[in-house]
Design an enzyme around this catalytic site. Structure first.
Site, mmCIF file in Angstrom:
data_model
loop_
_atom_site.group_PDB
_atom_site.id
_atom_site.type_symbol
_atom_site.label_atom_id
_atom_site.label_comp_id
_atom_site.label_asym_id
_atom_site.label_seq_id
_atom_site.Cartn_x
_atom_site.Cartn_y
_atom_site.Cartn_z
ATOM 1 N N GLU A 181 -55.377 -23.235 -43.935
ATOM 2 C CA GLU A 181 -54.132 -23.984 -44.130
ATOM 3 C C GLU A 181 -53.044 -23.089 -44.721
ATOM 4 O OE1 GLU A 181 -55.484 -28.576 -44.683
ATOM 5 O OE2 GLU A 181 -55.627 -27.344 -46.477
ATOM 6 N N GLU A 240 -60.259 -30.549 -39.718
ATOM 7 C CA GLU A 240 -60.575 -31.352 -40.890
ATOM 8 C C GLU A 240 -60.144 -32.785 -40.626
ATOM 9 O OE1 GLU A 240 -59.266 -29.942 -44.675
ATOM 10 O OE2 GLU A 240 -59.948 -27.885 -44.324
#
Length: 582
Positions: free
Chosen positions: A158, A234
């Site tokens: 991320e 995710e």
């Protein structure tokens, strides 16, 4: 050997289009004796892959000293997954977030006050290279290109949520490739323009992270990556908890519906989490949006397997959805792990922290109070002591700044607490003519694991003032509390229960079973079972019990130690057969 590639908008395994249905299990959050149980349940639910982060701070706890044994035996975890018939997705980026202490970065990085994290800063990159020189050769034989189960690896986590240093991202990619990592490489980011712009790397598959509205997320991903497989790396099917907050849950039907929509769109998915586990020891992370918020010990995450590995309603609802797209064998689950109520345990012995300092720490002298990192400490507590001349009228004590929670004592008498960022915590001290001894016990409640405040030093970060005057010349005791074997306990003899103290109790069992340590009546502290740090407890909740996996117990005599910060009128804990998470 499985050949894993991409072709247009599909993943291809051995020439066949494949949807990846993966679930996250972090080996470092589960005792190794239970790895097989959790992985077999993942396979039984209809999944074909497991995903795990690799926590740098687990594997290099001290600079240059590496650990890949016991609960850190990453290779054993991967091989166990292969034996269960699962592909493996590995996310070994230096930073993992994961609500894990410092996002997986080792605390010793902060011993360099000039270190710049997660960017093209040579001192940081040198530390990453030294780590990768050890880690990547261990993973290389397990790549699918070498006959192993690892089909894909992540280069950073991320990153678009944190920065836009594409030179740094290129460096990480090249570092993996040059060390022989020749499987599919990927990145993962949230479905927002600036996140994709900062996190994507040419030639590397981008995946997307979200918990709902899959159509919108995949549409945004398509704007940046049109001719590639769609994957949610995710899928947040639950959430984590902070101390003092609520326990998060999510409806199982809602989770199943979002999954159905993803699979119907021919997308692949990785559940975050399939099984959360526990933040044993001092490894919980923390968040900081408008204030500092440490994460609780449980990482149950309201996921498909609960903290102790039992299937939840989500497990069965998700399996039902998967069965629409994949032919599944009849459900066969391992025998449930026994849960047992062992009853009450009396903690009959104790020793005050201040009486045990010489058994726990060697003092050092410093002009100014220094952070844990500057004195070579990673986790736990740190005690600062100085003498103040007198007389002085009632004057406000100011700590610049406390990270994260300080207990204040004057001549051994408890005066109150100062918590990070809490402006309501005000302590005033009156110093007698002969002067007084000031002691400040600071707890590291977990380094921040996400966002711009990642560089999170612990202890007292600047100085201590009484009124407008800085106080100098401090005695510092590092208290990582990773070995309590030298403590000399005594039977309770009327010690001051307002002072931090260690309490010990012994209990006997005939057979091992999972159990839960109920700490009703205790206020705040750390719990140990047979020398193993179970993690933190705190009366503010939401979590009220600590999970004790059966392998931490032994037939016969067992020992519980609590390090209680604020005392307790009772001397009893309970080992029950159910958890209370909020």
């Amino acid at each position: 050997m499985a050949i894993f590639t991409t072709e247009n908008d599909q993943f291809i395994i051995d020439g066949k289009p494949t949807q990846l249905i993966s679930g996250a299990i972090h080996y470092f959050r589960v005792v190794p004796e239970y790895w097989k149980d959790r992985l077999v349940k993942l396979k039984s639910c209809g999944f074909n892959a497991v995903e795990t982060y690799v926590a740098w701070n687990i594997h290099e706890p001290k600079q240059g000293l590496f650990n890949f044994e016991g609960g850190a035996d990453l290779l054993r975890f991967i091989k166990t997954a292969e034996e269960a018939g699962l592909y493996v997705i590995v996310r070994p980026s230096p930073y993992i977030c994961a609500e894990w202490e410092f996002g997986g970065l080792p605390s010793w990085l902060l011993a360099d006050p000039n270190i710049r994290l997660r960017c093209f800063h040579q001192p940081f990159l040198e530390k990453v290279d030294a780590y990768y020189d050890v880690l990547m050769p261990k993973l290389k034989p397990l790549l699918c290109t070498n006959g192993g189960p690892i089909i894909a690896m992540q280069i950073e986590n991320e990153y678009g949520s944190y920065g836009n240093d594409l030179k740094y991202m290129d460096y990480l990619r090249d570092g993996m490739v040059n060390r022989g990592i020749d499987v599919l490489l990927f990145t993962s980011d949230g479905p927002i323009d600036f996140m994709f712009q900062g996190g994507m790397v040419p030639g590397v598959l981008e995946t997307v992270n979200f918990g709902s509205r899959p159509e919108e997320a995949f549409a945004k991903l398509h704007e940046y990556q049109a001719n590639a497989p769609k994957m949610c790396m995710e899928y947040w099917n639950g959430w984590f908890d902070h101390w003092g907050g609520e326990h998060h849950t999510r409806d199982a039907d809602d989770v199943a519906d979002v999954l159905d929509r993803m699979l119907a769109a021919n997308a692949s998915v990785n559940f975050y989490m399939f099984h959360g586990g526990s933040n044993f020891g001092f490894y919980n992370g923390a968040n900081y949006v408008d204030k500092y918020q440490p994460t609780v010990t449980s990482y149950d995450y309201d996921s498909l397997l609960n903290e102790c590995g039992e299937p939840t309603d989500k497990f069965f609802k998700v399996r039902e959805v998967i069965s629409k797209y994949v032919k599944l064998d009849p459900l066969q689950l391992p025998e449930p792990v026994r849960k047992k109520n062992y009853g009450e345990v009396q903690l009959t012995e104790q020793v005050s922290l201040f009486n045990a300092l010489n058994q726990l720490s060697t003092p050092i002298e410093r002009t100014c109070p220094e952070t844990m990192e500057s004195v070579g400490q990673d986790y736990g507590f740190i005690l600062y002591t100085t003498h103040i001349s007198g007389p002085r009228p009632e004057t406000k004590l100011i700590i610049q700044d406390v990270h994260d929670r300080a207990l204040i004592f004057l001549d051994g008498v408890y005066k109150g607490v100062i918590e990070r960022g809490n402006k309501d915590d005000q302590i005033f001290l009156t110093i007698p003519a002969e002067g007084a001894t000031l002691s400040i016990l600071v707890e590291n409640m977990g380094r921040i694991n996400y966002g711009p405040r990642l560089k999170d030093y612990k202890g007292i970060t600047e100085g201590v003032c009484l009124g407008g005057q800085f106080l100098y010349h401090w005695t510092i005791h590092s208290l990582p509390l990773n070995d309590l074997s030298k403590l000399r306990f005594e039977t309770k003899k009327g010690n001051d229960d307002s002072l931090p103290a260690f309490y010990k109790g012994i209990f006997h069992i005939d057979e091992q079973a999972d159990t839960f340590l109920n700490l009703e009546g205790w206020k705040k502290g750390i719990a140990y079972i047979n020398g193993f740090n179970l993690g933190r407890y705190w009366e503010i909740g939401p979590q009220k019990t600590l999970y004790i996996p059966a392998p931490l117990l032994k037939e016969g005599e067992n020992e519980i130690i609590l390090f209680e910060l604020h005392g307790n009128e009772g001397r009893c804990v309970t080992l029950s057969d159910c958890s209370i998470l909020g």
